[in-house]
Design an enzyme around this catalytic site. Structure first.
Site, PDB file in Angstrom:
ATOM      1  N   SER A 134     -44.056 -37.393  -6.992  1.00  0.00           N
ATOM      2  CA  SER A 134     -44.790 -36.189  -6.676  1.00  0.00           C
ATOM      3  C   SER A 134     -44.054 -34.954  -6.389  1.00  0.00           C
ATOM      4  CB  SER A 134     -45.671 -36.254  -5.523  1.00  0.00           C
ATOM      5  OG  SER A 134     -46.476 -35.328  -5.188  1.00  0.00           O
ATOM      6  N   TYR A 179     -48.506 -38.195   3.281  1.00  0.00           N
ATOM      7  CA  TYR A 179     -48.548 -38.252   2.049  1.00  0.00           C
ATOM      8  C   TYR A 179     -47.221 -38.096   1.480  1.00  0.00           C
ATOM      9  CZ  TYR A 179     -49.762 -37.440  -2.917  1.00  0.00           C
ATOM     10  OH  TYR A 179     -49.634 -37.502  -4.251  1.00  0.00           O
TER      11      TYR A 179
END
Length: 268
Positions: free
Chosen positions: A159, A172
């Site tokens: 990501s 996250y």
């Protein structure tokens, strides 16, 4: 479109097999929707035989039927990627019933948002289980079959948060940073045996997981100003990078994280 490249007096025809996935089998986790579904479809269009993974058999069956209607070769393999025993059994079943897994797209992931000082242990554990443990469990189980064959492609979905943080998603960010370094570790251990293990790191894309952010006009305005490309990404724009990392075109690419983020990580 150029049909041939000229060198001196000779014609050199383009190698159209470089990005071909014909005859290869790709396991895609979290494949019933979002990025997983898009990548499964994309690899299938380049010739791969797709194995769709997720926890819910009915959702996978619907996805399989949709891909088959598009002329793609797809089967399902429902198992929980956070359960190591289920992963080992599921991968063994794929290898036995369908054949060797040539490509793994380690895509399954979840998001939880809350201020860090109020973040619950339950949400932390869920993120670690799905975003990190599952990458290790599935990667290890698949690699145990790839290593004796001396070949294989593993693409871990990282990501933009593998590099950057944003308020409200620190856990996250921690999981995706860990996946980036796990990718490098996998390459360090397994590249010598003929495997290529790389990461694909999306920036901000219009997905179901981000639909609340997409609908937030203030956030979208910030994102467009922050991203050099000036817009959200469309999930189809991830396919080319996934095909590259899954094909012979990336035969000497290892431990790399390919950012597909509209330039976000290149700019301050």
């Amino acid at each position: 479109m150029v049909d041939a490249l000229m060198t001196g007096t000779e014609k050199i025809m383009p190698d159209n097999t470089l990005f071909s996935l014909a005859g290869r089998r790709a396991l895609v986790t979290g494949a019933s929707r979002g990025i997983g579904l898009t990548l499964a479809r994309g690899l299938g269009r380049f010739g791969a035989k797709i194995v769709l993974n997720g926890r819910h058999a009915e959702a996978l069956d619907a996805t399989r039927a949709m891909l088959e209607n598009e002329g793609l070769d797809a089967v399902t393999a429902p198992f929980d990627v956070t359960d190591q025993d289920a992963v080992i059994g599921g991968v063994e079943k794929i290898e036995h019933e369908y054949g060797p897994i040539d490509i793994l797209i380690n895509n399954a992931g979840i998001q939880r948002r809350a201020p860090l000082d109020q973040f619950s242990r339950a949400d932390w554990d869920a993120l670690i289980a799905t975003n990190l443990n599952a990458v290790f469990f599935v990667g290890q189980a698949v690699a145990r079959h790839m290593l004796p064959r001396g070949r294989g492609k593993i693409v871990n979905i990282c990501s933009v948060q593998s590099e950057l943080a944003r308020p409200g998603i620190a856990p996250y960010t921690a999981t995706k940073g860990a996946v980036k370094n796990l990718t490098k570790g996998m390459a360090t251990d397994w590249a010598r045996h003929g495997l290529q293990i790389n990461g694909l790191a999306p920036g901000y894309f219009k997905t179901e997981m981000n639909e609340k952010l997409v609908a937030d006009q203030a956030f979208t305005q910030w994102l467009c100003q922050r991203t050099p490309a000036g817009r959200w990404g469309n999930v189809d724009e991830l396919v080319g990078a996934a095909v590259f990392l899954s094909s012979d075109a990336s035969s000497f690419v290892n431990g790399h994280v390919l950012m597909v983020d509209g330039g976000m990580t290149a700019s301050v």
